[in-house]
Design a protein around this motif. Structure first.
Motif, PDB file in Angstrom:
ATOM      1  N   SER A  98       6.153  98.039   0.059  1.00 17.24           N
ATOM      2  CA  SER A  98       6.746  97.544   1.441  1.00 17.24           C
ATOM      3  C   SER A  98       5.893  97.414   2.561  1.00 17.24           C
ATOM      4  CB  SER A  98       7.591  98.617   1.798  1.00 17.24           C
ATOM      5  OG  SER A  98       7.369  99.679   1.985  1.00 17.24           O
ATOM      6  N   GLY A  99       4.525  97.339   2.255  1.00 15.85           N
ATOM      7  CA  GLY A  99       3.525  97.048   3.466  1.00 15.85           C
ATOM      8  C   GLY A  99       3.737  95.783   3.942  1.00 15.85           C
ATOM      9  N   SER A 100       2.967  95.403   5.065  1.00 10.99           N
ATOM     10  CA  SER A 100       3.277  94.234   5.832  1.00 10.99           C
ATOM     11  C   SER A 100       2.980  93.006   5.202  1.00 10.99           C
ATOM     12  CB  SER A 100       2.328  94.298   7.264  1.00 10.99           C
ATOM     13  OG  SER A 100       0.830  94.377   6.618  1.00 10.99           O
ATOM     14  N   GLU A 101       2.119  93.006   3.975  1.00  7.35           N
ATOM     15  CA  GLU A 101       1.952  91.838   3.363  1.00  7.35           C
ATOM     16  C   GLU A 101       3.060  91.484   2.500  1.00  7.35           C
ATOM     17  OE1 GLU A 101      -1.638  90.972   1.002  1.00  7.35           O
ATOM     18  OE2 GLU A 101      -2.926  91.664   2.241  1.00  7.35           O
ATOM     19  N   ALA A 102       3.730  92.653   1.794  1.00  8.15           N
ATOM     20  CA  ALA A 102       4.941  92.457   1.034  1.00  8.15           C
ATOM     21  C   ALA A 102       6.109  91.933   1.980  1.00  8.15           C
ATOM     22  CB  ALA A 102       5.270  93.786   0.546  1.00  8.15           C
ATOM     23  N   VAL A 103       6.127  92.416   3.169  1.00  6.41           N
ATOM     24  CA  VAL A 103       7.296  92.001   4.049  1.00  6.41           C
ATOM     25  C   VAL A 103       7.076  90.809   4.395  1.00  6.41           C
ATOM     26  CG1 VAL A 103       8.216  92.451   6.360  1.00  6.41           C
ATOM     27  CG2 VAL A 103       7.773  94.452   5.202  1.00  6.41           C
ATOM     28  N   ASP A 104       5.851  90.391   4.771  1.00  7.34           N
ATOM     29  CA  ASP A 104       5.764  89.031   5.310  1.00  7.34           C
ATOM     30  C   ASP A 104       5.782  88.005   4.071  1.00  7.34           C
ATOM     31  OD1 ASP A 104       5.079  89.933   7.634  1.00  7.34           O
ATOM     32  OD2 ASP A 104       3.071  89.488   7.671  1.00  7.34           O
ATOM     33  N   THR A 105       5.570  88.299   2.769  1.00  8.48           N
ATOM     34  CA  THR A 105       5.842  87.373   1.743  1.00  8.48           C
ATOM     35  C   THR A 105       7.285  87.196   1.391  1.00  8.48           C
ATOM     36  OG1 THR A 105       3.650  88.132   0.565  1.00  8.48           O
ATOM     37  CG2 THR A 105       5.528  87.153  -0.764  1.00  8.48           C
ATOM     38  N   VAL A 106       8.089  88.402   1.768  1.00  3.96           N
ATOM     39  CA  VAL A 106       9.739  88.349   1.550  1.00  3.96           C
ATOM     40  C   VAL A 106      10.178  87.313   2.788  1.00  3.96           C
ATOM     41  CG1 VAL A 106      11.678  89.383   1.586  1.00  3.96           C
ATOM     42  CG2 VAL A 106       9.581  90.269   0.259  1.00  3.96           C
ATOM     43  N   VAL A 107       9.606  87.858   3.843  1.00  3.61           N
ATOM     44  CA  VAL A 107       9.918  86.781   5.052  1.00  3.61           C
ATOM     45  C   VAL A 107       9.909  85.308   4.794  1.00  3.61           C
ATOM     46  CG1 VAL A 107       9.338  86.025   7.469  1.00  3.61           C
ATOM     47  CG2 VAL A 107       9.584  88.514   6.737  1.00  3.61           C
ATOM     48  N   GLN A 108       8.859  84.887   4.065  1.00  9.10           N
ATOM     49  CA  GLN A 108       8.740  83.530   3.699  1.00  9.10           C
ATOM     50  C   GLN A 108       9.640  82.970   2.833  1.00  9.10           C
ATOM     51  OE1 GLN A 108       4.480  82.476   2.956  1.00  9.10           O
ATOM     52  NE2 GLN A 108       3.645  83.425   4.644  1.00  9.10           N
ATOM     53  N   PRO A 123      19.163  66.417  14.579  1.00 10.95           N
ATOM     54  CA  PRO A 123      18.390  65.741  13.332  1.00 10.95           C
ATOM     55  C   PRO A 123      17.494  66.844  12.605  1.00 10.95           C
ATOM     56  CG  PRO A 123      17.220  65.241  15.480  1.00 10.95           C
ATOM     57  CD  PRO A 123      18.491  65.785  15.642  1.00 10.95           C
ATOM     58  N   LEU A 124      17.510  68.345  13.169  1.00  5.32           N
ATOM     59  CA  LEU A 124      16.656  69.137  12.537  1.00  5.32           C
ATOM     60  C   LEU A 124      17.378  70.425  12.808  1.00  5.32           C
ATOM     61  CD1 LEU A 124      13.714  69.868  11.523  1.00  5.32           C
ATOM     62  CD2 LEU A 124      13.181  70.263  13.931  1.00  5.32           C
ATOM     63  N   LEU A 125      17.361  71.301  11.532  1.00  6.57           N
ATOM     64  CA  LEU A 125      17.626  72.712  11.561  1.00  6.57           C
ATOM     65  C   LEU A 125      16.409  73.521  11.022  1.00  6.57           C
ATOM     66  CD1 LEU A 125      21.008  72.352   9.468  1.00  6.57           C
ATOM     67  CD2 LEU A 125      20.620  72.602  12.086  1.00  6.57           C
ATOM     68  N   VAL A 126      16.126  74.392  11.900  1.00  9.85           N
ATOM     69  CA  VAL A 126      14.743  75.124  11.500  1.00  9.85           C
ATOM     70  C   VAL A 126      15.371  76.624  11.163  1.00  9.85           C
ATOM     71  CG1 VAL A 126      12.499  76.166  12.513  1.00  9.85           C
ATOM     72  CG2 VAL A 126      13.390  73.857  13.169  1.00  9.85           C
ATOM     73  N   ILE A 127      14.872  77.142   9.980  1.00 13.28           N
ATOM     74  CA  ILE A 127      15.140  78.394   9.540  1.00 13.28           C
ATOM     75  C   ILE A 127      13.802  79.332   9.965  1.00 13.28           C
ATOM     76  CG2 ILE A 127      16.069  79.971   7.674  1.00 13.28           C
ATOM     77  CD1 ILE A 127      17.794  77.780   8.754  1.00 13.28           C
ATOM     78  N   LEU A 128      13.975  80.058  10.698  1.00 11.24           N
ATOM     79  CA  LEU A 128      12.705  80.781  11.239  1.00 11.24           C
ATOM     80  C   LEU A 128      12.747  82.153  11.074  1.00 11.24           C
ATOM     81  CD1 LEU A 128      10.275  80.318  13.258  1.00 11.24           C
ATOM     82  CD2 LEU A 128      11.743  80.942  15.263  1.00 11.24           C
ATOM     83  N   GLY A 129      11.914  82.551  10.118  1.00 11.18           N
ATOM     84  CA  GLY A 129      11.580  83.960   9.849  1.00 11.18           C
ATOM     85  C   GLY A 129      10.432  84.395  10.932  1.00 11.18           C
ATOM     86  N   HIS A 130      10.142  85.741  10.882  1.00  4.71           N
ATOM     87  CA  HIS A 130       8.989  86.242  11.528  1.00  4.71           C
ATOM     88  C   HIS A 130       8.191  87.322  10.930  1.00  4.71           C
ATOM     89  CE1 HIS A 130      10.782  89.832  13.025  1.00  4.71           C
ATOM     90  NE2 HIS A 130      11.829  89.433  12.990  1.00  4.71           N
TER      91      HIS A 130
END
Length: 193
Positions: free
Chosen positions: A138-148, A87-94
């Protein structure tokens, strides 16, 4: 169950359910997963651990950057089909995803990001998402925004691409949900809504 397992993991109080030899024997003839977690190949992101699950609880698929390919989508269709009908598919970024190095390739040549060897497959899938997300650098905030953004984009692809998954969602037999795992805290943030 996933939220509760992750809360225990974050608190340092894992329960290790369904890991006894009796569970192994019980699941030997037929598995009974209640979800499929699709995430990154990153060795620090182990779905069974961070969600506090055991043998037979989860289908798990992984690719660098949690991108899709035909074989992987086929595995997801397998999971939502009978007899499993998860019943659930989770797409998990990190957070701090190394596969999102596409951002660095974009800085060098925004029109034609290139990565070494077969990693160009990631660039082809992640670069357009990075552009659409409108991140700079390409800093950590940019990477995390793209991950989401990537987790959400993969969900959208699954709702458009395979008819079997789309039908399962339309019939409310399956949900496809984006989430992001924080490497530092261990917390999974659900990106619904």
């Amino acid at each position: 169950m996933l939220r509760a397992g992750n809360q225990r993991y974050c608190a340092g109080k894992p329960e290790h359910p369904n890991q006894a030899t009796s569970r192994r024997s019980e699941q030997a003839e037929h598995q009974s997963p209640f979800a499929l977690i699709h995430g990154c190949v990153d060795s620090r992101v182990t779905p069974e651990l961070l969600f506090g699950q055991g043998i037979g609880d989860l289908f798990v698929t992984r690719t660098a950057g949690a991108v899709l390919d035909d074989t992987l989508v086929g595995s997801m269709v397998f999971a939502v089909s009978s007899p499993y009908s998860v019943p659930l598919l989770v797409i998990l970024g990190h957070t701090a995803c190394g596969a999102v190095t596409t951002l660095k390739a974009m800085e060098k040549d925004a029109g034609n990001p290139r990565l070494p060897g077969e990693m160009d497959d990631f660039a082809e899938q992640i670069a357009p998402i990075a552009r659409t997300a409108g991140v700079e650098g390409s800093g950590s905030e940019a990477v995390d925004t793209v991950v989401q953004a990537n987790a959400r984009a993969v969900v959208e692809q699954l709702l458009e691409r395979p008819a079997i998954i789309r039908k399962a969602v339309e019939e409310q037999r399956t949900r496809v949900v984006p989430a992001v795992y924080d490497l530092g805290t261990g917390e999974v943030s659900w990106l619904e809504g």
